[in-house]
Scaffold this active site. Sequence first.
Site, PDB file in Angstrom:
ATOM      1  N   GLU A 183       9.293   3.677  -5.696  1.00  0.00           N
ATOM      2  CA  GLU A 183       9.166   4.185  -4.315  1.00  0.00           C
ATOM      3  C   GLU A 183      10.524   4.650  -3.778  1.00  0.00           C
ATOM      4  OE1 GLU A 183       7.408   0.717  -2.532  1.00  0.00           O
ATOM      5  OE2 GLU A 183       5.394   1.446  -2.910  1.00  0.00           O
TER       6      GLU A 183
ATOM      7  N   GLU B 208       0.192   1.961  -8.150  1.00  0.00           N
ATOM      8  CA  GLU B 208      -0.111   0.758  -7.365  1.00  0.00           C
ATOM      9  C   GLU B 208      -1.237   1.058  -6.403  1.00  0.00           C
ATOM     10  OE1 GLU B 208       3.156  -0.972  -5.197  1.00  0.00           O
ATOM     11  OE2 GLU B 208       4.571  -0.597  -6.825  1.00  0.00           O
TER      12      GLU B 208
HETATM   13  C1  BG6 Z   1       4.788  -1.710  -2.900  1.00  0.00           C
HETATM   14  C2  BG6 Z   1       5.858  -2.350  -3.742  1.00  0.00           C
HETATM   15  O1  BG6 Z   1       5.365  -0.924  -1.944  1.00  0.00           O
HETATM   16  O2  BG6 Z   1       3.988  -2.566  -2.171  1.00  0.00           O
HETATM   17  C3  BG6 Z   1       5.485  -3.696  -4.301  1.00  0.00           C
HETATM   18  O3  BG6 Z   1       6.228  -1.487  -4.794  1.00  0.00           O
HETATM   19  C4  BG6 Z   1       4.822  -4.532  -3.225  1.00  0.00           C
HETATM   20  O4  BG6 Z   1       6.624  -4.318  -4.820  1.00  0.00           O
HETATM   21  C5  BG6 Z   1       3.584  -3.793  -2.741  1.00  0.00           C
HETATM   22  O5  BG6 Z   1       4.498  -5.823  -3.613  1.00  0.00           O
HETATM   23  C6  BG6 Z   1       2.825  -4.547  -1.674  1.00  0.00           C
HETATM   24  O6  BG6 Z   1       3.683  -4.876  -0.623  1.00  0.00           O
HETATM   25  P1  BG6 Z   1       3.843  -6.354  -0.106  1.00  0.00           P
HETATM   26  O7  BG6 Z   1       4.964  -6.296   0.827  1.00  0.00           O
HETATM   27  O8  BG6 Z   1       2.554  -6.657   0.554  1.00  0.00           O
HETATM   28  O9  BG6 Z   1       4.111  -7.209  -1.288  1.00  0.00           O
END
Ligand code: BG6
Length: 493
Positions: free
Chosen positions: A191, A386
């Site tokens: 990101e 993701e």
């Molecule tokens: C993404 C990241 O932006 O979001 C991850 O690459 C992260 O590392 C995921 O875990 C979810 O965000 P969070 O803050 O809920 O863990």
Amino acid sequence: MDKYQIPKDFLWGVATSANQVEGAWNEDGKGMSIADCEKYNPNQDLADYKKVNEMTTAEIETAINDNTSKAWGKRHGVDFYHRYPQDIQQLAALGIKTFRTSIAWSRIFPNGDDDQPNEAGLKFYDKLFTELKKYHIQPIVTLSHYEMPLNLVLNYNAWYDRQVGDMFVKFAKVVIERYHDIVKYWVPINEIDSIIRHPYSSAGLIKDRFPGENFEAVIYQAMHNQFIASAEIIKYVHENYNDLKVGSMITATMVYPYNSDPKNTLKARQVMRQSYDFSDIQVRGKYPRSLLIKLKNKGIPLQISASDKKLLKNNTADFVAFSYYSSVCTAYDTKGLKVTKANRTKGVYNKYLPTSDWGWQIDPTGLRIMLLDLYDRYQKPLFILENGLGAKDELTPDGRVHDQYRIEYLKKHIEQVLISMQEDGVEILGYCIWGTTDMVSASTTQMSKRYGLIYVDLDDLGNGTYKRYLKDSYYWYQDLLNQGNEIDRSFFN
Ligand code: BG6
């Protein structure tokens, strides 16, 4: 057609990052990293993203001096470092083809500026990748995922110093050379746009270390150094390994106008364009004029030499990767409008969408719009690296988690991915659920914000047995992958 046809080499997978699962923060020569300084604080207002996303030098000092508290969640992760054979075995049984993770820079170069890599750190990834190979699962590797050696923050001012970029390229070359046989897809920086929202966890930048300087200018210079290092990595890969692919990656949070007032549409366009600035640089190979004008208007003098421009131009990404969790609305005048949260950002609440336990709005259609936008813009293969739901899960006496809400989330999002390939003609390399086992949240350092298909018995303060339990969503994903290359549309009802 009543079936979705899945391309035969489509990479179904799961995703995680080293700092959120591995633990073993000070074992086998690993150096302290920026992630090891992030602590869960029960008294903190987690809705205050500005504070959650920042770090001070005083907080770093506290972290360095405290080796006892278990609330430094990223130091223990979910103990994947020791439990990876069992975790990989359970994930393999899903039928996945790919496992996305990152290689911890601080395991390989504990201080970042070391002459030689730490062989013990490399050995861990040798073992992990051998284990994946056993199940015919190909790893996808991110080289920088919210984790860098702390020494680079304390002695070089992190990504603001161009030498740090050179050290990152050196680290990248070591691991690419070692793993090019098994890892075919590489992502230099997770990101890459996130440096703007959370400069500490993305790039090790701490505001109080730059007294008297315009911190925004510091962030943009560090961003440029990340782009240059990424382009150097792309160059190295393209010159040496013609079977490897390197991707750009952005956080794709869909932004809608709050209503059909054209001024709100314009505002939404402008906000989206700010994310695309980042992929434009890596995919089109040059800074978009809109970003250059913005920086000029802000009085930010970005150092981009002629050779930097040439490097960016000649070394562009092979695929466009992104994370997608939710969407927000925006308006030119947000006064009085209800606020909602998204991935470390905020926006205007969308009355048409449900909201997760952490206040992120759930929007599968937004994923399809993102796919369309990115594909129309770049005409390069996309990769959803993701997508998942952070939720409060409850382990029930039958040793299961009945997470129907996560199944619904995944079902609706995956369906949009399949429709997008089948009806919109979007070229997609693969789809990874964010969530292998549960892991420590990147933003809040909580364990209770669970994303995994496999539950881990551990709480926010680091108490628990680390025992794993399969969730209902695990079995749902397994069922999906069992369908093979033709999936009946009714599967998504
Ligand atoms: C993404 C990241 O932006 O979001 C991850 O690459 C992260 O590392 C995921 O875990 C979810 O965000 P969070 O803050 O809920 O863990």
